[in-house]
Design a protein around this motif. Structure first.
Motif, PDB file in Angstrom:
ATOM      1  N   LEU A   1      -1.527  -2.225  -4.453  1.00  8.43           N
ATOM      2  CA  LEU A   1      -0.862  -2.558  -3.190  1.00  8.43           C
ATOM      3  C   LEU A   1      -1.884  -3.044  -2.167  1.00  8.43           C
ATOM      4  O   LEU A   1      -1.678  -4.066  -1.493  1.00  8.43           O
ATOM      5  CB  LEU A   1      -0.131  -1.327  -2.645  1.00  8.43           C
ATOM      6  N   ILE A   2      -2.990  -2.321  -2.068  1.00 11.66           N
ATOM      7  CA  ILE A   2      -4.021  -2.681  -1.092  1.00 11.66           C
ATOM      8  C   ILE A   2      -4.639  -4.036  -1.432  1.00 11.66           C
ATOM      9  O   ILE A   2      -4.773  -4.915  -0.574  1.00 11.66           O
ATOM     10  CB  ILE A   2      -5.109  -1.594  -1.023  1.00 11.66           C
TER      11      ILE A   2
ATOM     12  N   THR B   1      -2.317  -6.931  -0.831  1.00  7.29           N
ATOM     13  CA  THR B   1      -2.234  -7.192   0.607  1.00  7.29           C
ATOM     14  C   THR B   1      -3.450  -7.971   1.084  1.00  7.29           C
ATOM     15  O   THR B   1      -3.327  -8.951   1.828  1.00  7.29           O
ATOM     16  CB  THR B   1      -2.136  -5.858   1.381  1.00  7.29           C
TER      17      THR B   1
ATOM     18  N   SER C   1       1.962   1.821   6.181  1.00  7.41           N
ATOM     19  CA  SER C   1       2.585   0.503   6.100  1.00  7.41           C
ATOM     20  C   SER C   1       1.499  -0.556   5.960  1.00  7.41           C
ATOM     21  O   SER C   1       0.374  -0.386   6.438  1.00  7.41           O
ATOM     22  CB  SER C   1       3.424   0.224   7.351  1.00  7.41           C
ATOM     23  N   VAL C   2       1.835  -1.646   5.309  1.00  6.24           N
ATOM     24  CA  VAL C   2       0.913  -2.764   5.166  1.00  6.24           C
ATOM     25  C   VAL C   2       0.510  -3.297   6.540  1.00  6.24           C
ATOM     26  O   VAL C   2      -0.652  -3.646   6.782  1.00  6.24           O
ATOM     27  CB  VAL C   2       1.557  -3.879   4.320  1.00  6.24           C
TER      28      VAL C   2
END
Length: 233
Positions: free
Chosen positions: A18-19, A22, A106-107
């Motif tokens: 996810l990181i 992003t 949250s992103v």
């Protein structure tokens, strides 16, 4: 491509993905490490601009990673951890972390923390190449050489403690400073009565630099942890 290089230290594959997704989407360069020892090796080898660090690593605790990196580098470290207790945040920040983001996150918040850190890096770079001992942030200006501070070009009448607090926050703009760190820098100790004094002095300082002390724009409170000076555009 964003020139900022970020080291992502996370052993949980879904969160790591996810990181990194992003970061890739927003044109950041990145490298990854799944444990503490690899993180330290990558940090020393690549000298990243920012470290995103999980505390719950499989080999050594993330706080130990902070200690070891801090023994040779001041690279910004943003902790991303499921540990949400104030004591965990304070320990990480006292050991040298610059910021603390609690899972789940949250992103948008992650990107905002990165932007704050990048602005702090830019300010540090600018100050290191400038011969003038002048700090500016919005309408606030500090002349370190003269020992004076100004708001809207009007000199502020600060007590010695208020001025020391303002300078300490300014020199660490964008970074969360714990109560312990501040009281040790200002009074040379961290007894509970010093923390009480800190709150009093911070309240009087805010009345002098904030147009709305109850809704401050310069100095942000992190309840139970400490304070941070924010960059004002």
């Amino acid at each position: 491509m964003n020139k900022t290089l970020i080291l992502v230290v996370e052993d949980d594959a879904p969160i790591r993905n996810l990181i990194t997704t992003t970061l890739k989407t927003h044109d950041y360069k990145y490298i990854v490490a799944a444990n503490g020892e690899n993180a330290i090796m990558e940090a020393s080898s690549y000298n990243p601009d920012i470290v995103l660090l999980d505390l719950g690593l499989p080999d050594i605790d993330g706080v130990e990673v902070i200690r070891r990196i801090r023994s040779w580098s001041n690279m910004p470290i943003i902790v991303i951890s499921a540990r949400s207790e104030d004591s965990d945040k304070i320990e990480a920040l006292d050991e040298g972390a610059d910021d603390y983001l609690t899972k789940p996150f949250s992103v948008e918040e992650l990107l905002a923390r990165l932007r704050v850190t990048q602005r702090r890096l830019a300010i540090m770079d600018a100050s290191s190449t400038s011969n003038e001992a002048i700090f500016t942030n919005g309408h606030l200006k500090i002349d370190f050489a003269a020992g004076c501070a100004y708001l809207d070009n009007e000199e502020l009448h600060l007590t010695p403690i208020e001025y020391k607090l303002l300078c300490l926050m300014a020199k660490n703009i964008g970074k969360v400073l714990t109560h312990t760190y501040i009281t040790q820098k200002i009074w040379g100790s961290s007894w509970e009565n010093d923390v009480t004094s800190l709150r009093v002095f911070m309240a009087t300082l805010r009345k002098k630099i904030e147009s709305k002390p109850n809704s401050p724009q310069y100095i942000q409170t992190h309840i139970g942890v400490g304070y941070r000076m924010m960059k004002v555009e």
